[in-house]
Write an enzyme that holds these catalytic residues in place. Sequence first.
Site, PDB file in Angstrom:
ATOM      1  N   GLY A   1       2.411   2.569  -2.985  1.00 63.94           N
ATOM      2  CA  GLY A   1       2.644   3.077  -4.338  1.00 63.94           C
ATOM      3  C   GLY A   1       3.628   2.247  -5.134  1.00 63.94           C
TER       4      GLY A   1
ATOM      5  N   GLY B   1       0.799  -1.239   0.000  1.00 67.66           N
ATOM      6  CA  GLY B   1       0.000   0.000   0.000  1.00 67.66           C
ATOM      7  C   GLY B   1       0.821   1.272   0.000  1.00 67.66           C
TER       8      GLY B   1
ATOM      9  CB  ALA C   1       3.727  -7.667  -7.494  1.00 63.22           C
TER      10      ALA C   1
ATOM     11  CB  SER D   1       2.313  -4.497  -2.769  1.00 61.42           C
ATOM     12  OG  SER D   1       1.200  -3.699  -2.394  1.00 61.42           O
ATOM     13  CB  SER D   2      -2.544  -4.875  -4.969  1.00 63.11           C
ATOM     14  OG  SER D   2      -2.620  -3.855  -5.930  1.00 63.11           O
TER      15      SER D   2
ATOM     16  CG  ASP E   1      -0.216   0.139 -10.527  1.00 66.40           C
ATOM     17  OD1 ASP E   1       0.151   1.136 -11.181  1.00 66.40           O
ATOM     18  OD2 ASP E   1      -0.423   0.175  -9.295  1.00 66.40           O
TER      19      ASP E   1
HETATM   20  C1  MEV Z   1      -1.568   3.896  -8.650  1.00 64.74           C
HETATM   21  O1  MEV Z   1      -0.376   3.139  -8.569  1.00 64.74           O
HETATM   22  C2  MEV Z   1      -1.464   5.001  -9.636  1.00 64.74           C
HETATM   23  C3  MEV Z   1      -2.708   5.816  -9.922  1.00 64.74           C
HETATM   24  O2  MEV Z   1      -2.408   6.563 -11.115  1.00 64.74           O
HETATM   25  C4  MEV Z   1      -3.929   4.980 -10.137  1.00 64.74           C
HETATM   26  C5  MEV Z   1      -3.901   4.160 -11.417  1.00 64.74           C
HETATM   27  O3  MEV Z   1      -3.103   4.390 -12.317  1.00 64.74           O
HETATM   28  O4  MEV Z   1      -4.753   3.259 -11.484  1.00 64.74           O
HETATM   29  C6  MEV Z   1      -2.987   6.812  -8.819  1.00 64.74           C
END
Ligand code: MEV
Length: 349
Positions: free
Chosen positions: A129, A127, A135, A132-133, A176
Site C-alpha cells: 500500500g 505490495g 515509484a 512501490s510499483s 498513485d
Molecule cells: C491503491 O494504492 C489504492 C486503491 O484506491 C486503488 C487505486 O486507487 O487505484 C485501492
Amino acid sequence: MANKVTVSAPGKLILSGEHSVVYGYPALLTAIGRRCWVKAEQITKPEIKINDQQFGTETISLPKLKQFAHKAQKAWEEFDRTNQIARLRFIKEDALGLAKLALAEALDQVKKPTGLRVAIRSEIPIGSGMGSSAALAIALIAAILKLHTGRFDREQINRSAFEVEKKIHGRPSGGDNTIVTFGGVMKFQRGKDPEAISVNDEATGPYWIIQTGKPEESTGEMVSRVRRRKEAPATRAKIKAILQALGKVTERFIIAFQNSDKASLNQLVGENERLLEQLGVVSAATKRLIRELEKRGVVAKVCGAGGVKEKSGVVLVLPAGERKASNRLENLETLAIAINQKGVSFETA
Ligand code: MEV
C-alpha cells in the site's frame, strides 16, 4: 547529452479515500520519505541489462522487451473485456515484469532507442500500500526519457506510468502515479486536475505506520473484488452507499487536515476504517489489531488496497497515536513516515 542519469521517486500513502477514489470520489495522498532509486546508462549493445537489488538480474534484447510489452497490452485488453484479473498474472510472476513494462513504455516514445544498463534499488516495502510499483515505474520512465530526449516532462511521465500501472493493477484510479510524479500532499479526483494541499507543521507528523504484512491479494485483486460486489445485485446498494460515505469522510478529512484539527482527524480515521471494513477489504487479523489499538485510545486505518485473507498491508496511525501505539503494543513493526516529500527528481551526485 549525458549518457548516465540517476533518478529517485517517492512512495506514497493514501491518508483518506482508498477504493472510493477508483469510482470518482476524492482521495488525499502524500508522497513519503521512502524512495526508489534508478541509475540508468546508455550502452552500445542493443540490449537492456536490468539489475534490481531485490529482484535479480536479467539481460533482454530490445525486440524481446517489445514482445513482452505487446503481450501485456493484449492481456490487459482481455482483462478489460472480461474483468478476469488473472489474465495479468504472468506480469507479476516475472520478477522484473514491472520494470520491463516501464522500460518498454518509455522506449516506445523515443525515436532511436539505445541499449541500456539499469540499476534499481528501493526502500519502499513491496505490495503493502505504499506505492512501490508506481515509484519504480516512474523512476524508470523519467530516467529513460531524460537519457534519450533530454526532457523531463512530469505530465508525460505521469501518463506513461499510468499505462504501466494498468497492466499491474487492472483498473487503478491513477492516484498513485500522480502523487509519486508530482509529490507533496494532494487531493486527487479522477477527471479533475490534482490539487496541491498545503501542509502546516501541526499536521505533518511524523505519521506512523504499522506493518501488518504483505497481503496475499494484489491491489488489482482487491480492486476487482470491490467492483464485483459493487456490481452484484445482492450487494450493489450497500457498496454504493459505503463508497459515497467514504467520499464524504475524505472531504471532511481534507478540511480537518488543512485546519490541523486533530480531534476531527482522529474521528475521521476511525470512521474511514469502519467503512473499509464494511467494504470488505480488511482481514479479521487486522481488524483485531485495530480493535486492540482502539482500546488503548489509538485510531488507525488500513492504507491502500488492504487484504482479506490474512494480512492487509500497512495501517496508518495519526501523529497523536504514535507513542501510545508503540508503548502499549509490543511486537509491532512500526515505522515513522515523513509526509509531503518531493516527487520524482534527478540526483546530481
Ligand atoms: C491503491 O494504492 C489504492 C486503491 O484506491 C486503488 C487505486 O486507487 O487505484 C485501492
